[in-house]
Write an enzyme that holds these catalytic residues in place. Structure first.
Site, PDB file in Angstrom:
ATOM      1  N   ARG A   1       9.968   0.898  -8.580  1.00  0.00           N
ATOM      2  CA  ARG A   1       8.687   1.512  -8.963  1.00  0.00           C
ATOM      3  C   ARG A   1       8.897   2.825  -9.715  1.00  0.00           C
ATOM      4  O   ARG A   1       8.044   3.223 -10.507  1.00  0.00           O
ATOM      5  CB  ARG A   1       7.800   1.717  -7.725  1.00  0.00           C
ATOM      6  CG  ARG A   1       7.107   0.426  -7.311  1.00  0.00           C
ATOM      7  CD  ARG A   1       6.212   0.634  -6.116  1.00  0.00           C
ATOM      8  NE  ARG A   1       5.294  -0.498  -5.949  1.00  0.00           N
ATOM      9  CZ  ARG A   1       4.434  -0.606  -4.935  1.00  0.00           C
ATOM     10  NH1 ARG A   1       4.388   0.332  -4.008  1.00  0.00           N
ATOM     11  NH2 ARG A   1       3.633  -1.635  -4.855  1.00  0.00           N
TER      12      ARG A   1
ATOM     13  N   LYS B   1       0.426 -17.001   5.251  1.00  0.00           N
ATOM     14  CA  LYS B   1      -0.940 -17.314   5.684  1.00  0.00           C
ATOM     15  C   LYS B   1      -1.848 -17.694   4.536  1.00  0.00           C
ATOM     16  O   LYS B   1      -1.918 -16.976   3.526  1.00  0.00           O
ATOM     17  CB  LYS B   1      -1.537 -16.096   6.394  1.00  0.00           C
ATOM     18  CG  LYS B   1      -0.906 -15.829   7.729  1.00  0.00           C
ATOM     19  CD  LYS B   1      -1.644 -14.718   8.404  1.00  0.00           C
ATOM     20  CE  LYS B   1      -1.203 -14.548   9.848  1.00  0.00           C
ATOM     21  NZ  LYS B   1      -1.876 -13.404  10.456  1.00  0.00           N
TER      22      LYS B   1
ATOM     23  N   GLY C   1       5.422  -8.401  -2.921  1.00  0.00           N
ATOM     24  CA  GLY C   1       6.632  -7.714  -2.483  1.00  0.00           C
ATOM     25  C   GLY C   1       7.809  -8.623  -2.160  1.00  0.00           C
ATOM     26  O   GLY C   1       8.912  -8.453  -2.686  1.00  0.00           O
TER      27      GLY C   1
ATOM     28  N   GLY D   1      -0.663  -6.072  -3.248  1.00  0.00           N
ATOM     29  CA  GLY D   1      -2.107  -6.230  -3.061  1.00  0.00           C
ATOM     30  C   GLY D   1      -2.878  -6.162  -4.372  1.00  0.00           C
ATOM     31  O   GLY D   1      -3.830  -6.912  -4.587  1.00  0.00           O
TER      32      GLY D   1
HETATM   33  C1  3PG Z   1       1.483  -0.933  -2.050  1.00  0.00           C
HETATM   34  O1  3PG Z   1       2.676  -0.734  -1.838  1.00  0.00           O
HETATM   35  O2  3PG Z   1       0.916  -1.996  -1.751  1.00  0.00           O
HETATM   36  C2  3PG Z   1       0.714   0.137  -2.754  1.00  0.00           C
HETATM   37  O3  3PG Z   1       1.481   1.266  -2.961  1.00  0.00           O
HETATM   38  C3  3PG Z   1      -0.566   0.452  -2.028  1.00  0.00           C
HETATM   39  O4  3PG Z   1      -0.284   0.915  -0.746  1.00  0.00           O
HETATM   40  P1  3PG Z   1      -1.346   0.700   0.415  1.00  0.00           P
HETATM   41  O5  3PG Z   1      -1.382  -0.783   0.692  1.00  0.00           O
HETATM   42  O6  3PG Z   1      -0.857   1.501   1.579  1.00  0.00           O
HETATM   43  O7  3PG Z   1      -2.680   1.164  -0.104  1.00  0.00           O
END
Ligand code: 3PG
Ligand code: MG
Length: 399
Positions: free
Chosen positions: A38, A201, A354, A377
């Site tokens: 990142r 899931k 991820g 997300g």
């Molecule tokens: C992530 O790693 O998904 C983003 O940096 C957002 O983080 P968060 O889910 O804690 O808002």
């Protein structure tokens, strides 16, 4: 992308607040960075701003400190400024403050081309609350606001949304690239277009499945979530993870695929094990013959062939979610085979999420994908067809 970018504003000599997503994985013991992807992803924007003579102020969250100072989640403890400095080939000043007089002073002391990294913005409860007090305090640190934090664009916080109301607000290059790849796939993909969706899931992927069904030419489903679909089809999946409250939804999704004429591929065979462990005893069986005491851990070789042959003719493939329990090497085979199949394609290949991204990186295949998303997300919400608040808050391109 119909949003203004750093190219569209004059930043020379100006203080530019850049919201980056430096929420990197850190080692539990040492607190140090485990993966700097990142940081690397934000380099083009930071370098460009430096070259333009901007005074660069970087702002990010790290983890979820919940509005309090958590020592383990300091940017300096993770060594983020140092690592960024190495990558930039220029020093990065780090600050123990986020907002307030000390922070303002530090931004004013910056010379053109210099870079300052603020402390974890989530140490303030006003950040996640998107409190205007926080937004104006952040805005006081700069003349221009740039959002390059695609990974956090699904959060409506002060540093991602609120602050954009008080400064000229534009996108960075990473934000632009992410949005361009993902929106092109959704609105004007080279066809055939396939989606490969996995993960544990189905409940977390329903929105994505529904939205993608309207766009794709075929849908491939593996991972734990496939067990719920298999069970909804009347298959006995033994001890496999099943979301019993999602069986109707699963049937509904399969019916939707049927009505739209979208072929939906599910595993035909599976690697099953007697325990959820890396060293569990495993065997391969057709999905109709999962022993009642066993659970599905990965897709089997026939499924691998079918899935990989299916993507072979595609011109666009979006992949999100591992096809087996990929954190256990013996059960990562199916996901690795898919990673290799996609890497070999002459097509637009996009991977997000991820675990899936980590798998592709560990296999050394990252450079052979068209686009590896920095968003978990955020990329999911984008694929669900949602408008990301962090993007919506930026200035529209002039017609
Ligand atoms: C992530 O790693 O998904 C983003 O940096 C957002 O983080 P968060 O889910 O804690 O808002
Ligand atoms: Mg997250």
């Amino acid at each position: 992308m119909n949003k203004m970018t750093v190219r569209d504003v004059d930043v020379k000599g100006k203080r530019v607040l850049v919201r980056v997503d430096f929420n990197v994985p850190i080692d539990k013991e040492s607190g140090r960075i485990l993966d700097d992807s990142r940081l690397r992803a934000a380099l083009p924007t930071i370098q460009y701003l430096r070259e333009q003579g901007a005074r660069v102020v970087l702002c990010s969250h790290l983890g979820r400190p919940d509005g309090k100072v958590v020592e383990a989640l300091r940017m300096s403890r993770a060594g983020i400024g140092d690592r960024l400095g190495e990558l930039l080939g220029a020093p990065v000043r780090t600050l123990y403050h986020v907002i307030g007089p000390k922070a303002e002073e530090a931004t004013k002391a910056l010379k053109p081309g210099e870079v300052l990294l603020l402390e974890n913005v989530r140490f303030f409860p006003e950040e996640e609350a998107n409190d205007p007090k926080m937004s104006t305090a952040l805005a006081a640190l700069a003349d221009v606001y740039v959002n390059d934090a695609f990974g956090t664009a699904h959060r409506a916080h002060a540093s991602t949304v609120g602050v954009a109301a008080y400064l000229p607000a534009v996108a960075g290059f990473l934000m632009e690239k992410e949005i361009d790849y993902l929106s092109k796939a959704l609105t004007n993909p080279a066809r055939p277009f396939a989606a490969v969706i996995g993960g544990a899931k189905i409940s977390t992927k329903i929105g994505v499945l529904r939205n993608l069904l309207a766009e794709v030419d075929c849908l491939i489903i593996g991972g734990g979530m496939a067990s719920t679909l298999l069970k909804a089809n009347g298959v006995s999946v033994g001890q496999s993870l099943v979301e019993n409250d999602q069986l109707d939804t699963a049937r509904d999704i399969m019916q939707q695929a049927d009505e739209k004429g979208v072929p939906l591929f599910l595993p035909s065979d599976a690697v099953v094990a007697d325990r959820f462990a890396a060293d569990a005893e495993a065997e391969t069986v057709p999905v109709q013959q999962v022993p009642s005491r066993m659970r599905i851990m990965d897709i089997g070789p026939d499924t691998v062939s079918t899935f990989c042959e299916t993507v072979e003719d595609c011109k666009t493939v979006v992949w999100n979610g591992p096809l087996g329990v990929a954190e256990f090497p013996p059960f990562a085979e199916g996901s690795l085979a898919m990673a290799e199949a996609l890497a070999a394609l002459d097509a637009v290949t996009i991977v997000g999420g991820g675990e899936t991204v980590a798998l592709v990186q560990e296999a050394g295949l990252e450079d052979r994908f068209s686009h590896v998303s920095t968003g978990g997300g955020a990329s999911l919400e984008f694929l669900e067809g949602k408008t990301l608040p962090g993007v919506a808050a930026l200035r529209d391109k002039k017609a």
